[in-house]
Scaffold this motif. Structure first.
Motif, PDB file in Angstrom:
ATOM      1  N   ALA A  74       0.829  -1.203   0.000  1.00 49.75           N
ATOM      2  CA  ALA A  74       0.000   0.000   0.000  1.00 49.75           C
ATOM      3  C   ALA A  74       0.863   1.252   0.000  1.00 49.75           C
ATOM      4  O   ALA A  74       0.568   2.220  -0.717  1.00 49.75           O
ATOM      5  CB  ALA A  74      -0.926  -0.009   1.212  1.00 49.75           C
ATOM      6  N   LEU A  75       1.942   1.259   0.770  1.00 50.13           N
ATOM      7  CA  LEU A  75       2.837   2.421   0.784  1.00 50.13           C
ATOM      8  C   LEU A  75       3.460   2.659  -0.581  1.00 50.13           C
ATOM      9  O   LEU A  75       3.591   3.803  -1.030  1.00 50.13           O
ATOM     10  CB  LEU A  75       3.927   2.240   1.844  1.00 50.13           C
ATOM     11  CG  LEU A  75       3.463   2.356   3.292  1.00 50.13           C
ATOM     12  CD1 LEU A  75       4.609   2.025   4.235  1.00 50.13           C
ATOM     13  CD2 LEU A  75       2.921   3.738   3.571  1.00 50.13           C
ATOM     14  N   TRP A  76       3.854   1.586  -1.246  1.00 49.59           N
ATOM     15  CA  TRP A  76       4.431   1.722  -2.594  1.00 49.59           C
ATOM     16  C   TRP A  76       3.397   2.300  -3.562  1.00 49.59           C
ATOM     17  O   TRP A  76       3.695   3.220  -4.325  1.00 49.59           O
ATOM     18  CB  TRP A  76       4.927   0.370  -3.099  1.00 49.59           C
ATOM     19  CG  TRP A  76       5.213   0.387  -4.563  1.00 49.59           C
ATOM     20  CD1 TRP A  76       4.502  -0.199  -5.553  1.00 49.59           C
ATOM     21  CD2 TRP A  76       6.299   1.059  -5.208  1.00 49.59           C
ATOM     22  NE1 TRP A  76       5.075   0.061  -6.775  1.00 49.59           N
ATOM     23  CE2 TRP A  76       6.175   0.841  -6.592  1.00 49.59           C
ATOM     24  CE3 TRP A  76       7.358   1.830  -4.758  1.00 49.59           C
ATOM     25  CZ2 TRP A  76       7.063   1.360  -7.510  1.00 49.59           C
ATOM     26  CZ3 TRP A  76       8.244   2.355  -5.682  1.00 49.59           C
ATOM     27  CH2 TRP A  76       8.097   2.108  -7.045  1.00 49.59           C
ATOM     28  N   GLU A  77       2.189   1.786  -3.536  1.00 52.04           N
ATOM     29  CA  GLU A  77       1.145   2.263  -4.445  1.00 52.04           C
ATOM     30  C   GLU A  77       0.825   3.734  -4.198  1.00 52.04           C
ATOM     31  O   GLU A  77       0.709   4.517  -5.135  1.00 52.04           O
ATOM     32  CB  GLU A  77      -0.117   1.421  -4.284  1.00 52.04           C
ATOM     33  CG  GLU A  77       0.032  -0.012  -4.724  1.00 52.04           C
ATOM     34  CD  GLU A  77       0.163  -0.176  -6.213  1.00 52.04           C
ATOM     35  OE1 GLU A  77      -0.309   0.695  -6.968  1.00 52.04           O
ATOM     36  OE2 GLU A  77       0.740  -1.185  -6.642  1.00 52.04           O
ATOM     37  N   PHE A  78       0.690   4.122  -2.938  1.00 49.35           N
ATOM     38  CA  PHE A  78       0.381   5.516  -2.612  1.00 49.35           C
ATOM     39  C   PHE A  78       1.533   6.438  -2.989  1.00 49.35           C
ATOM     40  O   PHE A  78       1.326   7.516  -3.541  1.00 49.35           O
ATOM     41  CB  PHE A  78       0.048   5.674  -1.135  1.00 49.35           C
ATOM     42  CG  PHE A  78      -1.235   4.982  -0.727  1.00 49.35           C
ATOM     43  CD1 PHE A  78      -2.346   4.982  -1.554  1.00 49.35           C
ATOM     44  CD2 PHE A  78      -1.316   4.339   0.486  1.00 49.35           C
ATOM     45  CE1 PHE A  78      -3.524   4.344  -1.180  1.00 49.35           C
ATOM     46  CE2 PHE A  78      -2.493   3.704   0.875  1.00 49.35           C
ATOM     47  CZ  PHE A  78      -3.593   3.703   0.033  1.00 49.35           C
ATOM     48  N   SER A  79       2.764   6.016  -2.695  1.00 45.23           N
ATOM     49  CA  SER A  79       3.909   6.874  -3.010  1.00 45.23           C
ATOM     50  C   SER A  79       4.089   7.014  -4.519  1.00 45.23           C
ATOM     51  O   SER A  79       4.463   8.079  -5.000  1.00 45.23           O
ATOM     52  CB  SER A  79       5.182   6.319  -2.369  1.00 45.23           C
ATOM     53  OG  SER A  79       5.542   5.084  -2.947  1.00 45.23           O
ATOM     54  N   LEU A  80       3.825   5.976  -5.279  1.00 48.85           N
ATOM     55  CA  LEU A  80       3.923   6.064  -6.742  1.00 48.85           C
ATOM     56  C   LEU A  80       2.889   7.040  -7.284  1.00 48.85           C
ATOM     57  O   LEU A  80       3.205   7.861  -8.150  1.00 48.85           O
ATOM     58  CB  LEU A  80       3.732   4.685  -7.375  1.00 48.85           C
ATOM     59  CG  LEU A  80       3.830   4.635  -8.894  1.00 48.85           C
ATOM     60  CD1 LEU A  80       5.221   5.034  -9.357  1.00 48.85           C
ATOM     61  CD2 LEU A  80       3.463   3.267  -9.403  1.00 48.85           C
ATOM     62  N   LEU A  93       3.918  10.544  -9.207  1.00 49.31           N
ATOM     63  CA  LEU A  93       3.522  10.833 -10.578  1.00 49.31           C
ATOM     64  C   LEU A  93       2.693  12.105 -10.668  1.00 49.31           C
ATOM     65  O   LEU A  93       2.771  12.830 -11.663  1.00 49.31           O
ATOM     66  CB  LEU A  93       2.753   9.645 -11.165  1.00 49.31           C
ATOM     67  CG  LEU A  93       3.604   8.414 -11.428  1.00 49.31           C
ATOM     68  CD1 LEU A  93       2.725   7.253 -11.889  1.00 49.31           C
ATOM     69  CD2 LEU A  93       4.683   8.690 -12.433  1.00 49.31           C
ATOM     70  N   VAL A  94       1.916  12.401  -9.645  1.00 52.52           N
ATOM     71  CA  VAL A  94       1.138  13.639  -9.665  1.00 52.52           C
ATOM     72  C   VAL A  94       2.051  14.840  -9.468  1.00 52.52           C
ATOM     73  O   VAL A  94       1.934  15.856 -10.159  1.00 52.52           O
ATOM     74  CB  VAL A  94       0.043  13.602  -8.580  1.00 52.52           C
ATOM     75  CG1 VAL A  94      -0.563  14.966  -8.371  1.00 52.52           C
ATOM     76  CG2 VAL A  94      -1.032  12.594  -8.959  1.00 52.52           C
ATOM     77  N   VAL A  95       3.001  14.747  -8.538  1.00 51.55           N
ATOM     78  CA  VAL A  95       3.877  15.877  -8.231  1.00 51.55           C
ATOM     79  C   VAL A  95       4.941  16.055  -9.317  1.00 51.55           C
ATOM     80  O   VAL A  95       5.143  17.151  -9.832  1.00 51.55           O
ATOM     81  CB  VAL A  95       4.539  15.687  -6.847  1.00 51.55           C
ATOM     82  CG1 VAL A  95       5.592  16.732  -6.599  1.00 51.55           C
ATOM     83  CG2 VAL A  95       3.486  15.716  -5.754  1.00 51.55           C
ATOM     84  N   LYS A  96       5.624  14.999  -9.661  1.00 48.25           N
ATOM     85  CA  LYS A  96       6.739  15.073 -10.607  1.00 48.25           C
ATOM     86  C   LYS A  96       6.248  15.076 -12.045  1.00 48.25           C
ATOM     87  O   LYS A  96       6.826  15.722 -12.902  1.00 48.25           O
ATOM     88  CB  LYS A  96       7.672  13.886 -10.354  1.00 48.25           C
ATOM     89  CG  LYS A  96       8.893  13.841 -11.185  1.00 48.25           C
ATOM     90  CD  LYS A  96       9.916  14.822 -10.714  1.00 48.25           C
ATOM     91  CE  LYS A  96      11.187  14.580 -11.521  1.00 48.25           C
ATOM     92  NZ  LYS A  96      12.188  15.545 -11.264  1.00 48.25           N
TER      93      LYS A  96
END
Length: 57
Positions: free
Chosen positions: A20-26, A30-33
């Motif tokens: 879940a942490l990986w999915e949320f951080s990805l 992608l939204v920020v970068k």
């Protein structure tokens, strides 16, 4: 999986946390970068920009 542990067990909950942490951080990354354009799509956007700027002259 294969009846070894229940889907509502503590171990199942703990093993889901890194996923879940990986999915949320990805998603946040992608939204920020933003997505990096590939060479194929970069050429398409350059051509579209050129046509728009040529039409406004």
């Amino acid at each position: 999986m294969f009846g070894i542990n229940d889907s509502q067990s503590t171990w199942s909950g703990l093993t889901v946390i890194p996923i879940a942490l990986w999915e949320f951080s990805l998603g946040v990354y992608l939204v920020v970068k933003g997505f990096k354009p590939s060479p194929i799509t970069a050429g398409m956007t350059d051509a579209a920009t050129t046509r728009i700027s040529d039409a406004s002259l």
